[in-house]
Design a protein around this motif. Structure first.
Motif, PDB file in Angstrom:
ATOM      1  N   PHE A 140      39.253  86.640  72.024  1.00 23.49           N
ATOM      2  CA  PHE A 140      38.114  85.733  71.796  1.00 23.49           C
ATOM      3  C   PHE A 140      38.508  84.564  70.886  1.00 23.49           C
ATOM      4  CE2 PHE A 140      36.026  89.821  72.815  1.00 23.49           C
ATOM      5  CZ  PHE A 140      35.353  89.413  73.951  1.00 23.49           C
ATOM      6  N   ALA A 141      39.423  84.838  69.954  1.00 22.50           N
ATOM      7  CA  ALA A 141      39.895  83.743  69.090  1.00 22.50           C
ATOM      8  C   ALA A 141      40.621  82.698  69.944  1.00 22.50           C
ATOM      9  CB  ALA A 141      40.820  84.288  68.009  1.00 22.50           C
ATOM     10  N   PHE A 142      41.402  83.171  70.908  1.00 24.57           N
ATOM     11  CA  PHE A 142      42.089  82.253  71.823  1.00 24.57           C
ATOM     12  C   PHE A 142      41.067  81.430  72.620  1.00 24.57           C
ATOM     13  CE2 PHE A 142      45.672  85.116  71.107  1.00 24.57           C
ATOM     14  CZ  PHE A 142      46.727  84.223  71.062  1.00 24.57           C
ATOM     15  N   LEU A 143      40.070  82.119  73.171  1.00 23.92           N
ATOM     16  CA  LEU A 143      39.081  81.426  74.001  1.00 23.92           C
ATOM     17  C   LEU A 143      38.373  80.335  73.198  1.00 23.92           C
ATOM     18  CD1 LEU A 143      37.414  84.348  76.039  1.00 23.92           C
ATOM     19  CD2 LEU A 143      39.343  82.887  76.650  1.00 23.92           C
ATOM     20  N   LEU A 144      37.929  80.694  71.988  1.00 25.16           N
ATOM     21  CA  LEU A 144      37.189  79.729  71.166  1.00 25.16           C
ATOM     22  C   LEU A 144      38.082  78.548  70.790  1.00 25.16           C
ATOM     23  CD1 LEU A 144      35.327  82.400  69.069  1.00 25.16           C
ATOM     24  CD2 LEU A 144      34.200  80.651  70.476  1.00 25.16           C
ATOM     25  N   ASP A 145      39.328  78.850  70.486  1.00 22.12           N
ATOM     26  CA  ASP A 145      40.244  77.784  70.113  1.00 22.12           C
ATOM     27  C   ASP A 145      40.485  76.828  71.282  1.00 22.12           C
ATOM     28  OD1 ASP A 145      42.208  76.908  67.920  1.00 22.12           O
ATOM     29  OD2 ASP A 145      43.421  76.897  69.746  1.00 22.12           O
ATOM     30  N   VAL A 146      40.692  77.397  72.480  1.00 17.43           N
ATOM     31  CA  VAL A 146      40.949  76.556  73.652  1.00 17.43           C
ATOM     32  C   VAL A 146      39.722  75.701  73.964  1.00 17.43           C
ATOM     33  CG1 VAL A 146      41.366  76.589  76.146  1.00 17.43           C
ATOM     34  CG2 VAL A 146      42.714  78.054  74.640  1.00 17.43           C
ATOM     35  N   ILE A 147      38.545  76.315  73.922  1.00 19.93           N
ATOM     36  CA  ILE A 147      37.321  75.564  74.231  1.00 19.93           C
ATOM     37  C   ILE A 147      37.148  74.390  73.270  1.00 19.93           C
ATOM     38  CG2 ILE A 147      34.787  75.723  74.171  1.00 19.93           C
ATOM     39  CD1 ILE A 147      35.186  78.614  75.185  1.00 19.93           C
ATOM     40  N   SER A 148      37.492  74.646  71.999  1.00 20.83           N
ATOM     41  CA  SER A 148      37.299  73.579  71.005  1.00 20.83           C
ATOM     42  C   SER A 148      38.223  72.388  71.271  1.00 20.83           C
ATOM     43  CB  SER A 148      37.515  74.125  69.590  1.00 20.83           C
ATOM     44  OG  SER A 148      38.890  74.334  69.369  1.00 20.83           O
ATOM     45  N   SER A 149      39.284  72.633  72.061  1.00 19.52           N
ATOM     46  CA  SER A 149      40.232  71.546  72.326  1.00 19.52           C
ATOM     47  C   SER A 149      39.993  70.882  73.676  1.00 19.52           C
ATOM     48  CB  SER A 149      41.662  72.103  72.286  1.00 19.52           C
ATOM     49  OG  SER A 149      41.892  72.871  73.450  1.00 19.52           O
ATOM     50  N   MET A 150      39.005  71.374  74.428  1.00 13.61           N
ATOM     51  CA  MET A 150      38.823  70.864  75.801  1.00 13.61           C
ATOM     52  C   MET A 150      37.665  69.881  75.892  1.00 13.61           C
ATOM     53  SD  MET A 150      39.637  74.089  78.257  1.00 13.61           S
ATOM     54  CE  MET A 150      39.857  73.077  79.710  1.00 13.61           C
ATOM     55  N   ASN A 151      37.742  69.064  76.910  1.00 10.13           N
ATOM     56  CA  ASN A 151      36.634  68.160  77.183  1.00 10.13           C
ATOM     57  C   ASN A 151      35.615  68.894  78.059  1.00 10.13           C
ATOM     58  OD1 ASN A 151      34.890  66.167  77.846  1.00 10.13           O
ATOM     59  ND2 ASN A 151      36.444  64.733  78.621  1.00 10.13           N
ATOM     60  N   MET A 152      34.576  69.409  77.435  1.00 12.24           N
ATOM     61  CA  MET A 152      33.611  70.244  78.162  1.00 12.24           C
ATOM     62  C   MET A 152      32.714  69.408  79.094  1.00 12.24           C
ATOM     63  SD  MET A 152      34.456  73.265  77.243  1.00 12.24           S
ATOM     64  CE  MET A 152      33.168  74.489  77.488  1.00 12.24           C
ATOM     65  N   LYS A 153      32.725  68.107  78.903  1.00 10.16           N
ATOM     66  CA  LYS A 153      31.920  67.238  79.784  1.00 10.16           C
ATOM     67  C   LYS A 153      32.446  67.268  81.221  1.00 10.16           C
ATOM     68  CE  LYS A 153      30.102  63.945  76.460  1.00 10.16           C
ATOM     69  NZ  LYS A 153      30.919  63.183  75.503  1.00 10.16           N
ATOM     70  N   LYS A 154      33.729  67.631  81.345  1.00  5.73           N
ATOM     71  CA  LYS A 154      34.339  67.640  82.681  1.00  5.73           C
ATOM     72  C   LYS A 154      33.990  68.905  83.476  1.00  5.73           C
ATOM     73  CE  LYS A 154      38.465  64.785  82.288  1.00  5.73           C
ATOM     74  NZ  LYS A 154      39.927  64.857  82.293  1.00  5.73           N
ATOM     75  N   ILE A 155      33.345  69.853  82.818  1.00  4.02           N
ATOM     76  CA  ILE A 155      33.060  71.134  83.485  1.00  4.02           C
ATOM     77  C   ILE A 155      32.009  70.946  84.585  1.00  4.02           C
ATOM     78  CG2 ILE A 155      32.027  73.427  83.110  1.00  4.02           C
ATOM     79  CD1 ILE A 155      34.141  73.885  81.229  1.00  4.02           C
ATOM     80  N   LYS A 156      32.410  71.306  85.814  1.00  5.31           N
ATOM     81  CA  LYS A 156      31.501  71.138  86.949  1.00  5.31           C
ATOM     82  C   LYS A 156      30.982  72.483  87.446  1.00  5.31           C
ATOM     83  CE  LYS A 156      33.178  66.764  88.715  1.00  5.31           C
ATOM     84  NZ  LYS A 156      34.492  66.607  88.038  1.00  5.31           N
ATOM     85  N   LYS A 157      31.817  73.517  87.314  1.00  2.00           N
ATOM     86  CA  LYS A 157      31.397  74.867  87.721  1.00  2.00           C
ATOM     87  C   LYS A 157      31.331  75.729  86.463  1.00  2.00           C
ATOM     88  CE  LYS A 157      33.239  75.160  92.392  1.00  2.00           C
ATOM     89  NZ  LYS A 157      34.217  75.917  93.191  1.00  2.00           N
ATOM     90  N   PRO A 158      30.422  76.697  86.426  1.00  2.00           N
ATOM     91  CA  PRO A 158      30.185  77.416  85.174  1.00  2.00           C
ATOM     92  C   PRO A 158      31.396  78.151  84.618  1.00  2.00           C
ATOM     93  CG  PRO A 158      28.919  78.381  86.994  1.00  2.00           C
ATOM     94  CD  PRO A 158      29.528  77.129  87.510  1.00  2.00           C
ATOM     95  N   LEU A 159      31.460  78.140  83.298  1.00  3.06           N
ATOM     96  CA  LEU A 159      32.442  78.941  82.574  1.00  3.06           C
ATOM     97  C   LEU A 159      31.648  80.017  81.828  1.00  3.06           C
ATOM     98  CD1 LEU A 159      35.225  79.555  81.288  1.00  3.06           C
ATOM     99  CD2 LEU A 159      34.685  77.838  79.550  1.00  3.06           C
ATOM    100  N   TYR A 160      32.001  81.268  82.097  1.00  5.06           N
ATOM    101  CA  TYR A 160      31.322  82.391  81.429  1.00  5.06           C
ATOM    102  C   TYR A 160      32.292  83.058  80.460  1.00  5.06           C
ATOM    103  CZ  TYR A 160      28.277  82.019  85.554  1.00  5.06           C
ATOM    104  OH  TYR A 160      27.453  81.563  86.551  1.00  5.06           O
ATOM    105  N   ILE A 161      31.775  83.393  79.297  1.00  7.45           N
ATOM    106  CA  ILE A 161      32.548  84.241  78.386  1.00  7.45           C
ATOM    107  C   ILE A 161      31.708  85.482  78.118  1.00  7.45           C
ATOM    108  CG2 ILE A 161      33.531  84.455  76.065  1.00  7.45           C
ATOM    109  CD1 ILE A 161      34.351  81.547  76.292  1.00  7.45           C
ATOM    110  N   VAL A 162      32.302  86.622  78.438  1.00  4.57           N
ATOM    111  CA  VAL A 162      31.565  87.888  78.334  1.00  4.57           C
ATOM    112  C   VAL A 162      32.272  88.800  77.343  1.00  4.57           C
ATOM    113  CG1 VAL A 162      30.939  89.980  79.618  1.00  4.57           C
ATOM    114  CG2 VAL A 162      30.540  87.736  80.637  1.00  4.57           C
ATOM    115  N   ALA A 163      31.478  89.400  76.457  1.00  9.96           N
ATOM    116  CA  ALA A 163      32.011  90.366  75.488  1.00  9.96           C
ATOM    117  C   ALA A 163      31.302  91.695  75.725  1.00  9.96           C
ATOM    118  CB  ALA A 163      31.755  89.863  74.070  1.00  9.96           C
ATOM    119  N   THR A 164      32.070  92.729  76.002  1.00  6.59           N
ATOM    120  CA  THR A 164      31.452  94.007  76.368  1.00  6.59           C
ATOM    121  C   THR A 164      31.573  95.044  75.237  1.00  6.59           C
ATOM    122  OG1 THR A 164      33.495  94.849  77.329  1.00  6.59           O
ATOM    123  CG2 THR A 164      31.998  93.686  78.816  1.00  6.59           C
TER     124      THR A 164
END
Ligand SMILES: [Zn+2]
Length: 381
Positions: free
Chosen positions: A116-140
């Motif tokens: 999850f630390a990796f996911l959050l770090d990567v997201i913080s570095s990405m341009n989320m405006k370019k997202i056209k199809k959904p990105l889901y993050i699931v924690a079980t």
């Protein structure tokens, strides 16, 4: 816009700090609510929509977060719980992230809160405006015990991503199949009595008959079920323990055997159970009410991504520049596959999971961030 999100290591630290042990032992078992809330807070900062599911009749929770709406996209999943730790063998504080000798130590660093630390770090570095199809993050929840989190999620969602990636530690290999796991205790009840009495039924002698049958079954499984993609290409069976008796001059009244079987993907748990019961049928008939077969741990089916998704494997192999493989440990994939084609790919080695002084080798950090970024770009941009 600059966000207030902490650095990679700070996030990592905050996740490891919160104990989320899952255990069959009710005295040790912990809720994962605080961690779920923390992840939800982080993701809210990035404008993810958050949905928290309570697993009925438990203090355990799943978090389903999404960025963007509509069909398709990518789901990245991880479990929030860890196994218990052994105070005697850990020389470091399991809940304190320690960076030393190019390693990051802590309970859950590889298995698998670190993901999850990796996911959050990567997201913080990405341009989320370019997202056209959904990105889901699931924690079980509860992956380490009964996988009830993944099961509940797969039965209570209507999302339709194109692909699910579970970030278990695969040393960044793409895992497309794994064996299952089923374990039993067999309790055999004999008679009590003095050894000089010739009529008492000795549970060790019944155990002997049972073991003979089970070894037959083991050989049968080895010959009948083969899967060339696995390094050990057949289902394995292991006797873990045998306990019985306490004195040489007494008839052994109680004998217990534990065993596990790890089936390959072509052998379902139901079929396996039928084969096992069939093998023991005769002995059970011969010794009525003396042989009791019970599941020891929660059984997990084997898993293999359906052949029709061969292209998906090739696609990810190519754009991430990694190879696919099979493993002998279990994941939540057999449950999550009900939602979408599921693969397993994550940082760190399984060799360090469930071990004292669990750690992530820092060599994984840069390639993992690169791969997660690629996955999000390819599936969601
Ligand atoms: Zn795990």
């Amino acid at each position: 816009m600059k966000r207030k999100i902490p650095s990679f290591i700070k996030i990592y630290e905050s996740l490891i700090k919160i104990p989320t042990i899952s255990s069959e032992n009710k005295l040790i078992d912990q809720s994962n609510k605080i961690l779920i809330d923390l992840l939800a807070n982080y993701l809210s900062e990035f404008n993810f929509s958050i949905n928290i599911q309570n697993i009925p009749n438990t203090n355990k929770f799943n978090m389903i977060s999404s960025f963007g709406v509509g069909p398709g996209g990518l789901l990245l999943s991880g479990h929030t719980d860890t196994v218990d730790y052994d105070e005697k063998t850990w020389t470091k504080d399991p809940f304190k992230l320690i960076e030393k000798n190019n390693k990051i130590y802590g309970l859950g660093t590889v298995d698998m809160k670190g993901f999850f630390a990796f996911l959050l770090d990567v997201i913080s570095s990405m341009n989320m405006k370019k997202i056209k199809k959904p990105l889901y993050i699931v924690a079980t929840a509860n992956e380490e015990t009964d996988m009830s989190g993944a099961k509940y999620f797969s039965q209570n969602t209507n999302i339709t991503p194109d692909c699910i990636i579970i970030g278990e530690p695969t040393s960044l290999k793409l895992v497309k199949a794994h064996k299952g796991h089923i374990s039993y205790t067999i309790d055999i009840i004999g008679d009590t009595g003095h050894s000089s009495s010739p009529n008492g039924i000795n549970s060790i002698e019944i155990a002997y008959e049972i073991i003979k049958q089970l070894i037959d079954l083991k050989k049968y499984l080895q010959e009948k079920y083969l899967h060339k993609d696995f390094s050990i290409a057949y289902p394995t069976m292991n006797f873990g323990s045998i306990h019985g008796g306490n004195a040489v001059n007494k008839i052994c009244s109680l004998c217990s055997i534990t065993l596990e079987i790890r089936p390959i993907p072509k052998l379902g748990l139901k079929k396996l159970e039928i084969l096992l019961k069939e093998k023991l049928k005769k002995i059970k008939k011969k010794w009525p009410n003396r042989i009791f077969l019970n599941n020891l741990f929660f059984p997990v089916p084997s898993y293999e991504l359906s052949k029709k998704h061969e292209l998906l494997i090739k696609k990810i192999e190519n754009f991430c520049n990694i190879e696919s493989t099979t493993v002998n440990y279990c994941t939540e994939a057999p449950f999550l596959k009900e939602i979408a084609p599921t693969l397993i790919l994550g940082p760190g080695s399984i060799e360090q999971a469930h071990r004292p002084n669990e750690y992530l080798n820092c060599e994984f950090i840069a390639p993992t961030k690169h791969i997660i970024k690629k996955l999000i770009t390819k599936f969601c941009y």
